[in-house]
Design a protein around this motif. Structure first.
Motif, PDB file in Angstrom:
ATOM      1  N   ILE A   1       1.738  10.515   6.256  1.00 12.25           N
ATOM      2  CA  ILE A   1       0.421  10.448   6.893  1.00 12.25           C
ATOM      3  C   ILE A   1       0.485  11.096   8.283  1.00 12.25           C
ATOM      4  CG2 ILE A   1      -1.490   8.898   7.509  1.00 12.25           C
ATOM      5  CD1 ILE A   1      -0.735   8.931   4.521  1.00 12.25           C
ATOM      6  N   VAL A   2       1.666  10.987   8.929  1.00 11.15           N
ATOM      7  CA  VAL A   2       1.880  11.681  10.210  1.00 11.15           C
ATOM      8  C   VAL A   2       1.901  13.187   9.963  1.00 11.15           C
ATOM      9  CG1 VAL A   2       3.429  11.978  12.184  1.00 11.15           C
ATOM     10  CG2 VAL A   2       3.175   9.712  11.132  1.00 11.15           C
ATOM     11  N   GLN A   3       2.634  13.608   8.942  1.00 12.67           N
ATOM     12  CA  GLN A   3       2.752  15.040   8.628  1.00 12.67           C
ATOM     13  C   GLN A   3       1.396  15.652   8.290  1.00 12.67           C
ATOM     14  OE1 GLN A   3       5.888  14.241   5.666  1.00 12.67           O
ATOM     15  NE2 GLN A   3       7.148  15.745   6.738  1.00 12.67           N
ATOM     16  N   GLU A   4       0.505  14.838   7.748  1.00 15.13           N
ATOM     17  CA  GLU A   4      -0.836  15.330   7.418  1.00 15.13           C
ATOM     18  C   GLU A   4      -1.761  15.356   8.635  1.00 15.13           C
ATOM     19  OE1 GLU A   4      -2.157  12.862   4.190  1.00 15.13           O
ATOM     20  OE2 GLU A   4      -0.386  13.339   3.001  1.00 15.13           O
ATOM     21  N   GLY A   5      -1.256  14.898   9.768  1.00 18.97           N
ATOM     22  CA  GLY A   5      -2.043  14.957  10.994  1.00 18.97           C
ATOM     23  C   GLY A   5      -2.985  13.790  11.198  1.00 18.97           C
TER      24      GLY A   5
ATOM     25  N   GLY B   1     -14.775   0.572  -6.182  1.00 21.86           N
ATOM     26  CA  GLY B   1     -14.633   1.550  -5.118  1.00 21.86           C
ATOM     27  C   GLY B   1     -13.477   1.263  -4.181  1.00 21.86           C
ATOM     28  N   GLN B   2     -13.434   2.025  -3.083  1.00 25.10           N
ATOM     29  CA  GLN B   2     -12.356   1.888  -2.117  1.00 25.10           C
ATOM     30  C   GLN B   2     -12.521   0.629  -1.271  1.00 25.10           C
ATOM     31  OE1 GLN B   2     -12.710   5.867  -0.285  1.00 25.10           O
ATOM     32  NE2 GLN B   2     -10.629   6.249  -1.011  1.00 25.10           N
ATOM     33  N   PRO B   3     -11.413   0.124  -0.732  1.00 22.15           N
ATOM     34  CA  PRO B   3     -11.496  -1.068   0.128  1.00 22.15           C
ATOM     35  C   PRO B   3     -12.404  -0.836   1.329  1.00 22.15           C
ATOM     36  CG  PRO B   3      -9.219  -0.585  -0.467  1.00 22.15           C
ATOM     37  CD  PRO B   3     -10.028   0.579  -0.928  1.00 22.15           C
ATOM     38  N   LYS B   4     -13.034  -1.901   1.767  1.00 18.34           N
ATOM     39  CA  LYS B   4     -13.955  -1.846   2.908  1.00 18.34           C
ATOM     40  C   LYS B   4     -13.392  -2.681   4.051  1.00 18.34           C
ATOM     41  CE  LYS B   4     -17.401  -3.643   0.534  1.00 18.34           C
ATOM     42  NZ  LYS B   4     -16.920  -3.760  -0.844  1.00 18.34           N
ATOM     43  N   GLY B   5     -13.483  -2.147   5.265  1.00 15.80           N
ATOM     44  CA  GLY B   5     -12.995  -2.857   6.439  1.00 15.80           C
ATOM     45  C   GLY B   5     -13.992  -3.902   6.908  1.00 15.80           C
TER      46      GLY B   5
ATOM     47  N   SER C   1       0.833  -1.203   0.000  1.00 15.46           N
ATOM     48  CA  SER C   1       0.000   0.000   0.000  1.00 15.46           C
ATOM     49  C   SER C   1       0.868   1.254   0.000  1.00 15.46           C
ATOM     50  CB  SER C   1      -0.915   0.014   1.227  1.00 15.46           C
ATOM     51  OG  SER C   1      -1.800  -1.071   1.211  1.00 15.46           O
ATOM     52  N   ARG C   2       0.367   2.267  -0.674  1.00 15.95           N
ATOM     53  CA  ARG C   2       1.088   3.524  -0.751  1.00 15.95           C
ATOM     54  C   ARG C   2       0.200   4.678  -0.270  1.00 15.95           C
ATOM     55  NH1 ARG C   2       4.467   0.316  -0.361  1.00 15.95           N
ATOM     56  NH2 ARG C   2       6.174  -0.145  -1.828  1.00 15.95           N
ATOM     57  N   HIS C   3       0.607   5.905  -0.556  1.00 13.00           N
ATOM     58  CA  HIS C   3       0.052   7.070   0.137  1.00 13.00           C
ATOM     59  C   HIS C   3      -1.468   7.150   0.167  1.00 13.00           C
ATOM     60  CE1 HIS C   3      -1.284  11.320   0.421  1.00 13.00           C
ATOM     61  NE2 HIS C   3      -0.439  11.302   1.430  1.00 13.00           N
ATOM     62  N   ALA C   4      -2.095   7.106  -0.992  1.00 14.69           N
ATOM     63  CA  ALA C   4      -3.553   7.279  -1.029  1.00 14.69           C
ATOM     64  C   ALA C   4      -4.261   6.174  -0.254  1.00 14.69           C
ATOM     65  CB  ALA C   4      -4.049   7.305  -2.473  1.00 14.69           C
ATOM     66  N   GLU C   5      -3.730   4.965  -0.368  1.00 15.88           N
ATOM     67  CA  GLU C   5      -4.343   3.831   0.344  1.00 15.88           C
ATOM     68  C   GLU C   5      -4.150   3.969   1.846  1.00 15.88           C
ATOM     69  OE1 GLU C   5      -3.381   0.552  -3.129  1.00 15.88           O
ATOM     70  OE2 GLU C   5      -1.782   1.526  -2.007  1.00 15.88           O
ATOM     71  N   LEU C   6      -2.940   4.371   2.263  1.00 15.40           N
ATOM     72  CA  LEU C   6      -2.671   4.553   3.695  1.00 15.40           C
ATOM     73  C   LEU C   6      -3.536   5.670   4.266  1.00 15.40           C
ATOM     74  CD1 LEU C   6       1.215   4.258   3.571  1.00 15.40           C
ATOM     75  CD2 LEU C   6      -0.372   2.600   4.575  1.00 15.40           C
ATOM     76  N   GLU C   7      -3.681   6.716   3.489  1.00 17.46           N
ATOM     77  CA  GLU C   7      -4.541   7.829   3.910  1.00 17.46           C
ATOM     78  C   GLU C   7      -5.976   7.327   4.114  1.00 17.46           C
ATOM     79  OE1 GLU C   7      -4.760  12.393   2.524  1.00 17.46           O
ATOM     80  OE2 GLU C   7      -5.369  10.945   0.990  1.00 17.46           O
ATOM     81  N   HIS C   8      -6.435   6.483   3.214  1.00 21.20           N
ATOM     82  CA  HIS C   8      -7.788   5.928   3.326  1.00 21.20           C
ATOM     83  C   HIS C   8      -7.927   5.077   4.581  1.00 21.20           C
ATOM     84  CE1 HIS C   8     -11.569   3.977   2.444  1.00 21.20           C
ATOM     85  NE2 HIS C   8     -10.973   2.786   2.412  1.00 21.20           N
ATOM     86  N   PHE C   9      -6.944   4.212   4.846  1.00 14.98           N
ATOM     87  CA  PHE C   9      -7.028   3.342   6.023  1.00 14.98           C
ATOM     88  C   PHE C   9      -7.039   4.171   7.311  1.00 14.98           C
ATOM     89  CE2 PHE C   9      -4.692   0.153   3.201  1.00 14.98           C
ATOM     90  CZ  PHE C   9      -5.871  -0.469   2.830  1.00 14.98           C
TER      91      PHE C   9
END
Length: 559
Positions: free
Chosen positions: A138-142, A215-219, A108-116
């Protein structure tokens, strides 16, 4: 009425039902650590971790999560790592802290990590050092406050003769820096004892993400109980004990690897030989060196192993059980595996929504390219995907499942949860989205995904069937079948082929098509063959057929 056809072939000596444990997943580890404190739990590149040490490290990290990072009961924590001792410690530490594991594919990369992070509300992550460039933004984005960074080499022996794969062998924890980053060893050193373990079997334990079809992954929300059902069920189906040694090559973030290669062996008290990434020669060396008895894999790994020029020189004699899931094992590969090991490859079937297997082949009567039969307390049927009416035995329809391991729903998506199931005979059945049928003895066979079917001049072509047939071609290593537009047929069959190494310069499109015409009905035969060096795959080793299909659609659009 519950389908009981499969009781004809129920495995000998296996009870029809299991008394499921009342405890949590962490309780499994604690119990094994008390019973087998000095036995090896994890073996990794020359280093052995005993069950006592494993549990002690879990306690330390759980205390750090609670008392230093403020992780509370029910909080979600991202677990973003490749297979390693730290993955196992991190997984159980999150559970020991009464929190919820969110396993994240290390690809997983940025957009996916942001989604999770946004979707789960996670504030803390445990991550491999090599993945820090992707998670620290993702830390820097808060979205996250802290990342505990694991350097896998620290868990390996300095004298290892098999290096860690690629760049992982040279990484040093001193270089694990960045916003919010805490080094793994520092976290354990600074730890204070955790609070008493207060989670119950009904609390959330793991939220694996399902890619789905759109669509996006679902938990997928799983409790300690639903995870325990398939973990304990797997041990009961193919009995295992503390003398067994399992080779963990399936990624532990994925439900099959998590259950078959980590949770199950820990329940049994056996040793786990960890591989961070698949390498066929290293795997064979580890099997011989550590007298591995159980190897759970995916068909792509088995294909790679048997296609090795060194295959016949491998010492696989210690193996007593092989098998896996994710994709049907081609008949030709299963035969080669049997020739090498003398063992049947036991196939199973499950999803993230069912925390791995709901169906497994009976060990005493396995079938090839077969999902198996419903396991303990599972009621599985085949229905018309449009009307949801149950179909007679032998008819192709959607496989639906009711059982104790079915998830609690999609995280934060009540509407999608509602759409994923329906009521029949007073039970809620989960809609798998897979097409299949039941044979007269109760074995389930998959035909394909509901949305993966090629309609060529009105003939229905199931890609999985064509792929299985093409694996018999001696010059084909791997193949994926997709549909492409055809002015005459509407849609036609296209094969994306990885040739065997020896045939890379000689195999032709005409030769493949001619061979197919001699082996299968004309309407199933590919009319187009594209050669490639590798097929795109997920972190769990599944071929990403949708990616190939989407590329084809883009080509057609451009044309």
């Amino acid at each position: 009425m519950m389908n009981r056809l499969h009781m004809q072939v129920w495995p000998q000596g296996v009870p029809e039902t299991v008394t499921w444990p009342d405890g949590t997943l962490y309780d499994n580890l604690a119990k094994t650590a008390r019973a087998h404190a000095d036995r090896p739990a994890l073996i990794y590149h020359g280093a052995t971790t005993t069950y006592a040490r494993l549990n002690a490290e879990v306690e330390k990290l759980a205390g750090f999560l609670q008392n230093t990072l403020g992780v509370s009961k029910g909080d979600r924590v991202l677990l973003y790592m490749q297979n390693s001792p730290q993955f196992v410690v991190g997984y159980y530490a999150i559970l020991r802290a009464d929190a919820v594991v969110v396993p994240v594919n290390p690809m997983s990369r940025h957009a996916e990590l942001e989604h999770f992070a946004r979707d789960t509300g996670a504030n803390v992550a445990l991550a491999g050092q090599e993945l820090l460039p992707y998670i620290t933004p993702i830390v820097q984005e808060g979205l996250l406050s802290h990342v505990v960074a694991a350097t896998y080499a620290e868990a390996a022996s300095p004298d290892r003769d098999i290096p860690l794969p690629g760049e992982l062998d040279s990484l040093r924890s001193a270089d694990a820096t960045g916003p919010g980053v805490i080094r793994w060893a520092d976290a354990l050193e600074r730890a204070t004892p955790p609070e008493p373990h207060s989670a119950t079997r009904d609390d959330l334990a793991v939220i694996p993400y399902s890619s789905g079809t759109t669509g996006q992954p679902k938990g997928c929300m799983h409790s300690h109980f639903t995870v325990n059902v398939t973990a304990w069920g797997g041990v009961a189906w193919n009995p295992s004990d503390e003398t067994d040694v399992s080779l963990a090559v399936l990624p532990l973030f994925h439900v099959t690897g998590m259950q078959a290669c980590m949770n199950g062996p820990i329940i049994a008290g056996g040793a786990i030989v960890l591989m961070t990434r698949w390498n066929r020669d290293a795997a064979a060396t580890l099997i011989a060196r550590h007298k591995v008895t159980r190897w759970r894999s995916i068909s792509t790994m088995a294909i790679d192993l048997v296609n090795s020029p060194n295959a016949t020189s491998y010492d696989l004699s210690s193996l007593t059980a092989i098998g896996g899931g994710g994709a049907a094992m081609p008949e030709a590969i299963a035969k080669k595996l049997h020739d090498l090991t003398g063992l049947d490859y036991i196939e199973g079937y499950g999803l993230s929504e069912t925390m791995a297997a709901t169906h497994i082949n009976p060990v005493t009567a396995p079938r090839r390219q077969c999902l198996g039969i419903p396991v303990f307390d599972v009621d599985s049927r085949v229905v018309n995907p449009e009307t949801l009416q149950e179909l007679p035995q032998g008819d192709v329809g959607e496989i639906v499942t009711h059982g104790p391991q079915v998830f609690l729903g999609y995280w934060g998506r009540p509407e999608e949860t509602e759409k994923s199931s329906f009521e029949m005979d007073g039970k809620r059945f989960f809609r798998t989205g897979d097409l299949g049928y039941i044979d007269p003895k109760g074995y389930f066979y998959m035909v394909d995904r509901v949305k993966r079917m090629i309609n060529a001049s009105g003939f229905k072509v199931w890609p999985a069937e064509v792929e299985a047939l093409m694996h018999h071609h001696p010059d084909i290593a791997e193949v994926c079948i997709i549909g492409t537009r055809d002015p005459r047929r509407g849609e036609t069959v296209k094969a994306v082929v990885v040739p065997q190494d020896a045939a890379r310069d000689t195999l032709t499109e005409k030769a493949v098509i001619d061979w197919c015409r001699s082996e299968m009905a004309a309407y199933k035969c590919p009319t187009i063959v594209e050669f490639t060096d590798a097929l795109p795959k997920s972190g769990s080793g599944k071929v990403l057929w949708r990616e190939l299909q989407e590329r084809e659609a883009q080509k057609e659009g451009a044309a």
